[in-house]
Design a protein around this motif. Structure first.
Motif, PDB file in Angstrom:
ATOM      1  N   GLU A 594       0.293  -5.766   3.618  1.00 36.95           N
ATOM      2  CA  GLU A 594       0.002  -7.185   3.431  1.00 36.95           C
ATOM      3  C   GLU A 594      -1.511  -7.393   3.443  1.00 36.95           C
ATOM      4  O   GLU A 594      -2.246  -6.652   4.094  1.00 36.95           O
ATOM      5  CB  GLU A 594       0.650  -8.008   4.545  1.00 36.95           C
ATOM      6  N   TYR A 622      -1.510 -15.377   2.281  1.00 35.01           N
ATOM      7  CA  TYR A 622      -0.804 -14.214   2.827  1.00 35.01           C
ATOM      8  C   TYR A 622      -0.144 -13.477   1.665  1.00 35.01           C
ATOM      9  O   TYR A 622       0.922 -13.852   1.200  1.00 35.01           O
ATOM     10  CB  TYR A 622       0.246 -14.689   3.830  1.00 35.01           C
ATOM     11  N   LYS A 625       3.700 -10.750   1.597  1.00 32.89           N
ATOM     12  CA  LYS A 625       4.248 -10.983   2.936  1.00 32.89           C
ATOM     13  C   LYS A 625       5.578 -10.260   3.104  1.00 32.89           C
ATOM     14  O   LYS A 625       6.468 -10.346   2.259  1.00 32.89           O
ATOM     15  CB  LYS A 625       4.437 -12.480   3.193  1.00 32.89           C
TER      16      LYS A 625
END
Length: 809
Positions: A594, A622, A625
């Protein structure tokens, strides 16, 4: 020869008898005592340090120059017999360095009056920027023995807390929409060194130090977090109480009784003698637990020994041990939770942890502006689970149980070098144009985890033994990890208002897995095993990752500032991502690391010692993820890169002391605090088209914690409420629960706590309270595996009382 000896003796006697003892107290501009101040006679070179109460004694002749120095304070020089006297106690005032004065004022006021604040820009060999919070625990009211996280972290915005452990054995917190699972999204440390299972390979925390042993809890987010690692959540650092400096021996004993058979005793000794300082504590607690089949006991021990090699060089060693055994009540279905959240349909499940940490530290103040710090740390620990781990809809028919055993071994060395400097203009060689501080550091870390899963003996006791330890029935893997890192952070103080920082971190990360697992073919009707296949599996990933961060702060008023930060984040695949031994979950073979970044804009400060406020907006990207989603065409869940997510929102905290609004000083305080956050976390891309726009798992859109406290003379009373809006347990955002209760909505909940304490004039203090005094039935988590699977109910109403005794020689 006798004449020579007589002359030397006479001269030495003249020097000794020509000196007198000068004593006094060192305070800051708020008239608060300053411990640990270095006191030196510049003529005779004699040295001393101030005690915990700021008191000092040093030998000097009349007219000798006495110098007082300490980090973050301007050097003070006085004359013996003129500014300080031999009789009485002279009061000497030291001032903070200009570059830190604003922040230090806020910190000190918050610590003294509100139990929470944010850190000064420079603290030891650390730079603090961006959103940071420090929770001062000495006078904080609440259930310290059980470490009730709702109360301990109540004034830190944006934290979501998993509450399925009412005894404070394990903590689970996540910030800004990040998963609370065993605090894995934070770099978790104690006194600045790692305490998690494996910082990169398995960054989950099975050990949490007792709140009763802590001075403060520090949370650092933003660009300064790059000093500690790549985590999206930043740093969570537990600061153990310092050894007392004013006495060679102090004893503190705290004993707690609570509901559901809870008992805890915490005992600590501490002291300083000459150049040596020490402390040791032990905590034991046990209880029956809120639910059936949830009894536990725990031991925690800590020892610290340190020595001043000279006035600038300190060395110390710390050892931590923790072990506990808990019976696990297992999960519940939604129907079972509605019928009775205290019930349990698992009576053979156990969990045990044995944790051992060793840390060695050396800090050398080369001069007033230069410090070198190095610490080595290591851990040998394990975790064990045994029981029936099938779905909650399956009945445990007895027989052999399943066991998972993990050994953790890791060690590392981290070195830091801090240099403060000043730049002067050509025309003005006295007033610095720019002040700054440069931090450079390096870290080497190696870890190895071994995990086995197989069949264990039947029965219902905590017998953690494999039937076939050399050839387990499930799987056996070794997970090595190696990490080298270089980091640098520079902070510029430009004029009196601007502060700019730049940071960089270069990580070299290697994570691997090697071992085997067994596949079983079972007859669909009689469930006989038709065949067993042993499959070997290995995986190794190495990468070098550069990360950058920057921030700026502008002082709007004397005690308020506007700040902004941008920093990159990275989370390496850990071994639970690579190989999961869960019958309900499979792993995507193409799972990836990630990555992302965090940005923030905030405004914080103090208004006339009456109102404290901290308001910030943040955005987290993010990428890739990792999460849990239903696997198409199967009844299982898949651990995979669900897609790219964004977390953004607003965090706010404010506390006001109403009685300080008037001009008259009172010995009564009445305070109100509000901690509120709005977080919108959703998937913006996904390989599953129907996930786009869905909410991220375990994110409450609205979280509010608010309380009112009052103190009068020796009494303190507080009532606090905590609210979380609904959360989803998986990326599909299923509201209706599945039959096994693993997937479904986590409903909104509201919990109230009451706490208070009374301090006697000497030796004793009584603390008391009732947690969840409205007896709300709620849960914060649906577990996919151990310690579930299914709903894990949070504790109902529970009272406690603590008696503290403190004695110093």
């Amino acid at each position: 020869m006798r004449a020579v000896f007589f002359i030397i003796s006479f001269l030495m006697a003249s020097i000794v008898f020509g000196q007198e003892k000068y004593n006094g107290i060192v305070v800051d501009q708020f008239n608060e005592a300053l411990p640990g101040i270095k006191v030196q006679n510049l003529i005779s070179k004699d040295l001393a340090r101030s005690s915990l109460n700021g008191e000092f004694v040093i030998r000097a002749k009349h007219g000798d120059t006495i110098q007082f120095t300490f980090n973050q304070f301007d050097t003070l020089r006085v004359l013996a017999g003129v500014d300080i006297a031999t009789k009485g106690e002279s009061r000497l005032k030291m001032c903070y360095e200009t570059q830190a004065i604003g922040e230090v004022i806020i910190v000190k006021k918050r610590m003294a009056d509100f139990n929470v604040g944010f850190m000064p820009p420079i603290k030891g060999v650390r730079l603090n920027t961006g959103t940071n919070s420090i929770i001062e625990l000495e006078n904080l009211s609440g259930a310290k023995s059980t470490g009730n996280a709702r109360e301990m972290y109540a004034k830190v915005p944006g934290l979501n807390i998993w509450e399925n452990d009412g005894a404070g054995i394990q903590i689970g917190i996540g910030g800004r929409g990040l998963s609370p699972k065993r605090t894995a999204n934070f770099n978790t440390r104690q006194n600045g060194y790692d305490i998690s299972a494996d910082a990169l390979g398995y960054p989950e925390s099975y050990y949490t130090p007792p709140i009763e042993a802590l001075k403060s809890i520090e949370i650092i987010r933003g660009s300064a977090a790059l000093q500690f690692g790549t985590q999206f959540g930043g740093l969570l650092n537990f600061e153990v109480l310092d050894p007392v400096k004013h006495t060679p021996f102090q004893l503190t004993s705290r004993n707690t009784l609570g509901g559901y058979g809870y008992f805890s005793t915490f005992n600590r000794i501490s002291g300083t003698h000459n150049r040596m300082f020490y402390q040791a504590y032990h905590q034991y607690k046990k209880g029956d637990g809120y639910r059936e089949n949830s009894e536990f006991f725990q031991h925690q021990a800590f020892a610290q020994f340190g020595y001043y090699l000279n006035e600038n060089w300190t060395v110390s060693a710390e050892f931590t041990h923790m072990n506990y055994v808990t019976k696990q009540a297992g999960g519940l279905t939604d129907l079972g939770f509605e019928e009775d959240p205290k019930q349990s349909i698992r009576d053979r499940n156990w969990f045990a942890v044995d944790w051992n940490l060793l840390a060695l530290k050396s800090t050398y103040e080369i001069n007033q502006s230069t410090t070198f710090d190095i610490r080595a740390f290591g851990m040998i620990s394990n975790r064990r689970t045994i029981g029936f781990l099938g779905k909650i809809t399956q009945t445990d028919l007895g027989g052999n149980r399943e066991m998972i055993y993990s050994d953790f071994m890791n060690g590392g060395v981290e070195a830091r070098f801090m240099k403060k400097y000043s730049w002067y203009s050509e025309d003005d060689k006295i007033t610095p144009k720019v002040k700054g501080a440069l931090l450079v550091g390096a870290r080497v870390y190696q870890g190895e985890t071994q995990t086995k899963q197989g069949t264990a003996a039947d029965g219902d006791d905590a017998n953690f033994m494999f039937i076939n330890p050399d050839d387990v029935e499930g799987s056996s893997f070794i997970y090595p990890s190696v990490n080298q890192a270089l980091f640098a952070e520079n902070m510029f103080f430009i004029g009196k208002k601007w502060r700019v920082n730049l940071g960089v971190r270069i990580e070299n990360i290697s994570t691997s897995s090697e071992g085997f697992y067994k596949q079983y073919v079972v007859h669909p009707l009689n469930f006989d095993t038709l065949s067993i296949t042993r499959a070997s599996d290995s995986n190794s990933i190495s990468r070098t990752v550069p990360l950058f961060g920057t921030g700026v702060s502008y002082k709007v008023g004397k005690n308020s500032s506007l700040y902004s930060n941008l920093t990159q984040n990275y989370r390496a695949i850990n071994f639970t991502d690579i190989r999961v031994t869960n019958p309900n979950v499979v792993v995507d073979p193409n799972i990836k690391d990630e990555y992302g970044f965090t940005s923030e804009l905030g405004f914080r400060g103090l208004l006339k010692d009456v109102l404290i406020y901290d308001l910030s907006a943040f955005y987290i990207f993010y990428g890739d993820k990792i999460g849990l989603a239903p696997k198409p065409k199967t009844v299982k869940k898949e651990r995979t890169n669900i897609g790219d997510a964004q977390n953004y929102g607003i965090e706010s905290f404010a506390e006001i002391d109403w009685l300080k609004l008037g001009e008259k000083e009172r010995n009564w305080a009445l305070k109100t605090f509000v901690n509120a956050s709005y977080i919108n976390a959703n998937y913006i891309t996904s390989k599953e088209a129907n996930y786009v726009g869905n909410k991220v798992e375990y994110v409450s859109t609205f979280m509010v914690k608010s309380g009112i406290s009052s103190s009068f003379k020796n009494w303190t009373l507080k009532v606090q409420g905590s609210f979380n809006s609904p959360q989803f347990s998986d990326a599909s955002n299923a509201v209706e629960p599945t039959g096994d209760a693993v997937i479904g909505e986590v409903p909104a909940y509201m919990v109230f706590d009451f706490s208070g304490n009374y301090k006697f004039k000497k030796y004793f203090q009584v603390e008391f309270g009732v947690n969840n005094f409205t007896n709300a039935s709620y849960f914060t988590r649906r577990a996919t595996g151990y310690p579930g699977p299914g709903i894990l109910p949070s504790d109902g109403i529970n009272g406690y009382v603590t008696l503290q005794f403190k004695f110093a020689k």
